[in-house]
Design an enzyme around this catalytic site. Structure first.
Site, PDB file in Angstrom:
ATOM      1  N   SER A  34       0.790  -1.232   0.000  1.00 50.17           N
ATOM      2  CA  SER A  34       0.000   0.000   0.000  1.00 50.17           C
ATOM      3  C   SER A  34       0.819   1.278   0.000  1.00 50.17           C
ATOM      4  O   SER A  34       0.353   2.311  -0.471  1.00 50.17           O
ATOM      5  CB  SER A  34      -0.952  -0.005   1.194  1.00 50.17           C
ATOM      6  OG  SER A  34      -0.242  -0.192   2.392  1.00 50.17           O
ATOM      7  N   HIS A  94      -5.428  -3.231  -2.889  1.00 51.55           N
ATOM      8  CA  HIS A  94      -5.082  -2.268  -3.941  1.00 51.55           C
ATOM      9  C   HIS A  94      -5.009  -2.903  -5.328  1.00 51.55           C
ATOM     10  O   HIS A  94      -4.747  -2.204  -6.311  1.00 51.55           O
ATOM     11  CB  HIS A  94      -3.749  -1.577  -3.608  1.00 51.55           C
ATOM     12  CG  HIS A  94      -3.831  -0.805  -2.334  1.00 51.55           C
ATOM     13  ND1 HIS A  94      -4.292   0.488  -2.279  1.00 51.55           N
ATOM     14  CD2 HIS A  94      -3.561  -1.164  -1.050  1.00 51.55           C
ATOM     15  CE1 HIS A  94      -4.286   0.913  -1.022  1.00 51.55           C
ATOM     16  NE2 HIS A  94      -3.842  -0.081  -0.260  1.00 51.55           N
ATOM     17  N   LYS A 113     -11.639   0.739  -2.199  1.00 50.53           N
ATOM     18  CA  LYS A 113     -10.638   1.458  -2.992  1.00 50.53           C
ATOM     19  C   LYS A 113     -11.145   1.551  -4.438  1.00 50.53           C
ATOM     20  O   LYS A 113     -11.974   2.396  -4.712  1.00 50.53           O
ATOM     21  CB  LYS A 113      -9.295   0.787  -2.800  1.00 50.53           C
ATOM     22  CG  LYS A 113      -8.924   0.886  -1.307  1.00 50.53           C
ATOM     23  CD  LYS A 113      -7.656   0.283  -0.917  1.00 50.53           C
ATOM     24  CE  LYS A 113      -7.308   0.635   0.507  1.00 50.53           C
ATOM     25  NZ  LYS A 113      -8.128   0.006   1.547  1.00 50.53           N
TER      26      LYS A 113
END
Ligand code: PMP
Length: 391
Positions: free
Chosen positions: A177, A205, A236
């Site tokens: 991250s 992610h 996300k």
């Protein structure tokens, strides 16, 4: 309670005191901070889907149909058809037999690791794994062995020494991250096979970002069916809130029965699930959004590098701009904000000492104008703050 004041003084002295910035706009390509419009260059809203009309409409429809809250845990009174549909869709998307959803990625990692390993087991964890993994490992009561970041020789050495344990779990971020680099998953999967371990990947992610279909790091490496526990977030690229774990039917059933953060927490709110479902459909239907994200990442990265900024990773839309020193990083972040670009500085304990950075991320919805403004701001702010470039 003197320790409160003393410890805060220590944080201030070290330059690690944290303050929140209030956004008076949304997660669009431009937001508002302190009354000033600026380019938002640090959101995890990679595909811009928090702003997509279909996603917002789906959240509203979910509220109209199911209400504002889910009223209880999944196992008691909070299990709606909407949650089950989400899990079915995630499983299909990830090409797994089943999935289970959580209210946040933190809760998923924290709970699932505890459910999978216990005293007498060992967890092998990359040193840069997300804090939710670190905390899940700590609470599991298993022996935790940390291997150097992406260092497969080190992982193998630890695996060789870990024969006496009952279960061996290797856990890694898919996309790291704060660094934006990828776990060497093919090597990890091979080592797991060799040493009788199983693998959990946190694809917070990678979900919606990596792979031909956007299914994440496992798809990117062509490892479908070889990673036993696939975790990811809905917060996300999917633009909403919550998380999932996908895997074999029996694993999902096991997690429903054993994961405390699932059993004892209120089911995800209908609006969040409705939004994530709509976002997932957009990811599958409109690959061009993902293509734009990657083009934007390339453009910003090339621009920053041509100015001499140290940008170590090329693997994802996370673009860490390494500065090193905490004060210098925070001054640069402040100067960027004054130039109309919001990209905060990241310091320990989030990243190791001496590796402070600006964590820039791009979104598919950034225009060339937004990115050019960001690049000009980096050029001016770097010069004015005498950031040592090209080091
Ligand atoms: N894993 C990783 C790799 C993350 O970056 C994050 C959040 N930044 C999480 C887990 C936690 O997810 P959430 O924000 O949904 O709690």
């Amino acid at each position: 309670m003197n320790f409160v004041v003393e410890e805060m003084e220590q944080l201030l002295k070290k330059g690690y005191y944290r303050q929140m910035r209030r956004l008076d706009g949304s997660q669009a390509s431009r937001t508002v901070i302190g009354g000033k419009e600026c380019v938002l260059l640090s959101s995890n809203n990679y595909l811009g889907l928090t702003e997509h009309p279909e996603v917002k409409e789906a959240a509203k429809l979910a509220v109209d149909r199911w209400g504002a809250g889910s009223g209880g845990s999944r196992l008691i009174t909070g299990n709606y058809a909407l949650h089950e549909e989400m899990e079915k869709e995630i499983a299909r998307f990830k090409r797994e037999e089943g999935a289970i959803t959580f209210s946040s990625g933190y809760m998923a990692n924290f709970g699932v690791i505890q459910a999978l390993v216990d005293r007498g087991d060992v967890v092998l964890s990359d040193e840069l794994n997300h804090s939710s993994i670190v905390d899940g490992c700590r609470l599991s009561r298993a022996k935790v062995k940390v291997y150097r970041h992406r260092d497969m020789e080190h992982l193998e050495k630890i695996l060789r020494q870990a024969k006496g344990y009952r279960r061996r779990l290797i856990v890694t971020d898919g996309v790291f991250s704060m660094d934006g680099d990828l776990a060497p998953l093919p090597d990890i999967v091979a080592l797991a096979g060799q040493y009788g371990a199983f693998v959990m990947v946190d694809d917070a992610h990678g979900t919606g970002v990596l792979g031909r279909r956007g299914a994440g790091t496992v798809e990117h490496f062509g490892l479908e069916g070889k990673v036993q526990v696939q975790m990811g977030t809905l917060s996300k690229a999917l633009g909403s809130a919550g998380a999932y774990v996908a895997g074999k039917r029996e694993l999902i059933d096991y997690l429903r029965n054993k994961t405390r953060s699932f059993i004892y927490s209120t089911a995800p709110a209908p609006a969040a699930v409705g939004a994530a479902l709509a976002a997932l459909r957009l990811v599958e239907r409109q690959p061009e959004i993902r293509a734009q994200l990657w083009e934007n990442a390339r453009y910003l990265r090339v621009g920053l590098k041509s100015m001499g900024y140290k940008v170590p990773s090329e693997d994802s839309p996370i673009i860490p701009v390494l500065i090193g020193d905490a004060d210098k990083t925070m001054h640069l972040a402040q100067a960027l904000l004054e130039e109309g670009v919001f990209a905060p500085g990241i310091r320990p304990p989030t990243v190791p000492q001496g590796t402070c950075r600006i964590r820039a991320t791009v979104m598919a919805i950034h225009t060339r104008g937004d990115l050019d403004q960001a690049l000009s701001a980096f050029a001016r702010a770097g010069r004015d703050n005498q950031v040592k470039l090209g080091c």
